[in-house]
Write an enzyme that holds these catalytic residues in place. Structure first.
Site, PDB file in Angstrom:
ATOM      1  N   GLY A   1      -6.253   4.622   5.019  1.00  0.00           N
ATOM      2  CA  GLY A   1      -7.291   5.368   5.722  1.00  0.00           C
ATOM      3  C   GLY A   1      -7.984   4.545   6.791  1.00  0.00           C
TER       4      GLY A   1
ATOM      5  CG  HIS B   1      -2.081   0.893   1.127  1.00  0.00           C
ATOM      6  ND1 HIS B   1      -2.081   2.192   1.564  1.00  0.00           N
ATOM      7  CD2 HIS B   1      -3.312   0.669   0.633  1.00  0.00           C
ATOM      8  CE1 HIS B   1      -3.270   2.726   1.370  1.00  0.00           C
ATOM      9  NE2 HIS B   1      -4.032   1.819   0.806  1.00  0.00           N
TER      10      HIS B   1
ATOM     11  CB  ILE C   1      -0.445   6.097   1.024  1.00  0.00           C
ATOM     12  CG1 ILE C   1       0.198   6.970  -0.051  1.00  0.00           C
ATOM     13  CG2 ILE C   1      -1.569   6.861   1.739  1.00  0.00           C
ATOM     14  CD1 ILE C   1      -0.738   7.335  -1.185  1.00  0.00           C
TER      15      ILE C   1
ATOM     16  CD  GLU D   1      -8.603  -0.569  14.920  1.00  0.00           C
ATOM     17  OE1 GLU D   1      -8.504  -0.949  16.105  1.00  0.00           O
ATOM     18  OE2 GLU D   1      -9.658  -0.690  14.258  1.00  0.00           O
TER      19      GLU D   1
END
Length: 151
Positions: free
Chosen positions: A60, A51, A57, A65
């Site tokens: 989201g 990712h 990055i 969380e």
């Protein structure tokens, strides 16, 4: 207001553990009102393998969380002598906006404010920043349920 809770005390309030504990430090805490937490974003975290390769990055959903775990700390710690018979679950993300990407090397600072409690539920609003830049904001709902007996 109390500040600077270390990881050992965080782990007494939040049931998550490595690799899914997304709070490194509590920077500020006001019972029944708010908490501000810090998460160091490091390149050696597993999610950055995919990712995204070449342009990592922080996801989201991991920001959500982090906010949820911060809210859990606020709710459990505010209950006083840690009520180990209850656990708080994220029940609903009412609205969430992601404004800027969070990258390795950043320090994610999230402030969660308790809006109201209703019986075994709580509503919080949250903002997450990197430095002075707002990266995410939203409102989340939590429910508390008794801890299942281990046996």
């Amino acid at each position: 207001m109390r500040s600077m809770f270390a990881i050992e005390e965080i782990m007494t309030c939040v049931p998550h553990r490595y690799p899914f504990l997304f709070i490194d430090r509590v920077l500020a805490y006001t019972p029944h009102q708010s908490v501000t937490t810090l998460k160091n974003i490091t390149i050696n975290e597993a999610q950055f393998q995919g990712h995204f390769p070449g342009q990592p990055i922080f996801p989201g959903v991991y920001i959500i969380e982090n906010i949820a775990q911060s809210a859990c700390f606020l709710l459990v710690k505010s209950a006083g002598q840690l009520n180990r018979q209850m656990v708080y679950y994220l029940g609903r993300v009412l609205k969430m906006s992601f404004l800027k990407p969070v990258r390795p090397g950043d320090q994610l600072v999230s402030t969660v404010t308790l809006v109201r409690t209703m019986n075994d539920m709580a509503l919080v609003c949250a903002v997450s920043k990197v430095g002075e830049n707002l990266v995410a904001k939203g409102d989340l709902m939590f429910g508390a349920t008794p801890v299942a007996e281990q046996g």
